[in-house]
Scaffold this active site. Sequence first.
Site, PDB file in Angstrom:
ATOM      1  N   GLY A 161       8.833   4.446  35.251  1.00  0.00           N
ATOM      2  CA  GLY A 161       8.437   5.873  35.267  1.00  0.00           C
ATOM      3  C   GLY A 161       8.427   6.297  33.890  1.00  0.00           C
TER       4      GLY A 161
ATOM      5  N   CYS B 200      10.617   4.882  40.539  1.00  0.00           N
ATOM      6  CA  CYS B 200      11.409   5.704  39.450  1.00  0.00           C
ATOM      7  C   CYS B 200      12.619   4.805  39.225  1.00  0.00           C
ATOM      8  CB  CYS B 200      11.874   7.048  39.927  1.00  0.00           C
ATOM      9  SG  CYS B 200      10.741   8.168  40.295  1.00  0.00           S
TER      10      CYS B 200
ATOM     11  N   ASN C 262      14.741   7.360  43.772  1.00  0.00           N
ATOM     12  CA  ASN C 262      13.710   6.452  43.667  1.00  0.00           C
ATOM     13  C   ASN C 262      13.257   6.293  45.256  1.00  0.00           C
ATOM     14  OD1 ASN C 262      11.771   4.626  43.038  1.00  0.00           O
ATOM     15  ND2 ASN C 262      13.383   2.838  43.300  1.00  0.00           N
ATOM     16  N   GLY C 263      12.147   6.666  45.133  1.00  0.00           N
ATOM     17  CA  GLY C 263      11.490   6.416  46.639  1.00  0.00           C
ATOM     18  C   GLY C 263      10.805   7.396  47.149  1.00  0.00           C
TER      19      GLY C 263
ATOM     20  N   TYR D 140       4.971  -6.505  40.745  1.00  0.00           N
ATOM     21  CA  TYR D 140       4.305  -5.827  39.602  1.00  0.00           C
ATOM     22  C   TYR D 140       5.311  -4.707  38.852  1.00  0.00           C
ATOM     23  CZ  TYR D 140       2.017  -1.967  37.062  1.00  0.00           C
ATOM     24  OH  TYR D 140       1.728  -0.906  36.164  1.00  0.00           O
TER      25      TYR D 140
END
Length: 491
Positions: free
Chosen positions: A28, A2, A101-102, A257
């Site tokens: 996201g 995210c 995030n995670g 990426y």
Amino acid sequence: MCGIIGIVGVTEVASSLYDGLTVLQHRGQDAAGIVTADGDKLRLHKDNGLVRDVFTQASMSRLRGRLGIGHCRYPTAGSDNADEAQPFYVNSPYGIAFAHNGNLVNTAELRREMFEDDRRHINTDSDSEVLLNVLAHELQIQDRLALSPDHIFKAVAGVHARARGGYACLALIQGYGLLAFRDPHGIRPLVMGERVTPEGREYAVASESVALDVLGFRRLRDVAPGEAVLATLDGGLHTRRCAEGAVHAPCIFEYVYLARPDSMIEDVSVYKARLRMGQKLAEKILRLRPDHGIDAVIPIPDTSRTAASALAEALGVPFREGFVKNRYVGRTFIMPGQGERVKSVRRKLNPVELEFRKKNVLLVDDSIVRGTTSKQIIQMARDAGARQVFFASAAPPVRYPNVYGIDMPAAAELVAAGRTEKEIEQLLGADWLIYQDLKDLIWAVQDGNEELKQFDTSCFSGEYVTGLDQHYLQQIEMLRSDDAKAARRSA
């Protein structure tokens, strides 16, 4: 994966949070939200959709205040509905808004503890809400009407002691300021910056440095593994390492990426790391096939373009743009289901036939995950008239689930799981398949910062820095495979 951003300003911050989220949109595309502190009120707006669609002029006008956090969601754990858009909020203690995030690997255990020991109710399936309630409980047991930075840092230490996984977190604590902290291994990225204005000094924390760049913040440094940062409303900045002894292992897939090429993560330029990935791939090709017969190197837009350009230069082969990308279709890797990814490939890319006709082409992608997209692209190159289609991946084979916030939960959905490279080559329909070696990928990133001794390479190596049991991998495969997600959407 995210995107998160938080700002403590001297003027209104909502528009800056919005601009920061648009720059982090690649992390996201499922949902977005912003919360601001307006005096003794928290103003929250969130919904499913892209940042530009979630926020209107009317909703932005209500997000008053000089302190706020924002989030754009990419769902891994839990369901995909709007209830799980972030930031989340709890009113006790103090009033806390939270963005994460995670992914945690002990969510079920923590959820049980929250109910049985801490008497807290978790309303969604999101591990982010669990993490928020762990933080809220750890602040609650400080038993203080007024908190000092020491109390807040002690609460973060309590979170680190209980939560396992990869997490970068922002919390808006009403009346105090912006709290940011990162897991003890530093798996997920988090960077901090400052901006000096005529009115005073402002601080920001975000997933990637590019969000700070566009807002005019000067990048200070990455938030250290296990560190907490508290930026207060009076302009103060307090920091403390709240967890010690863990191996620093940032996610190497960020460089492959996830991150934008113009970001700096762990003092490593993502752009230069990708250039080095291309150089290493070229060395491998020249080593294996000195007379490779490649007529053109063609990137698969967009992430692989940097590595492909360096690869072409090292081979002395023309670099050509052979695919035109439709900019209005999202990143296929982070679409919610396999069916949607399959439909998107043809809508997303169209070949320039002149660059393929009667040529031996080397297609370059950043990685190969499920393989569906790669197979279709190889066939598109053949249909455009290519004589031979070689395929190179800037990353090693993705053979194992990622459990720290990237949607690779089911080994059965990974094309490289349980297959040799020759078998993958045949399955994809390539005339030759070349993968990056893991040691070369590590070198490509590490060369930018020699202090980085270890990385989370779990999706390539199967080694999980937090430790895992087999039962957990089976559980997330049942909950988060494409089949499971499709069943939830149709329910």
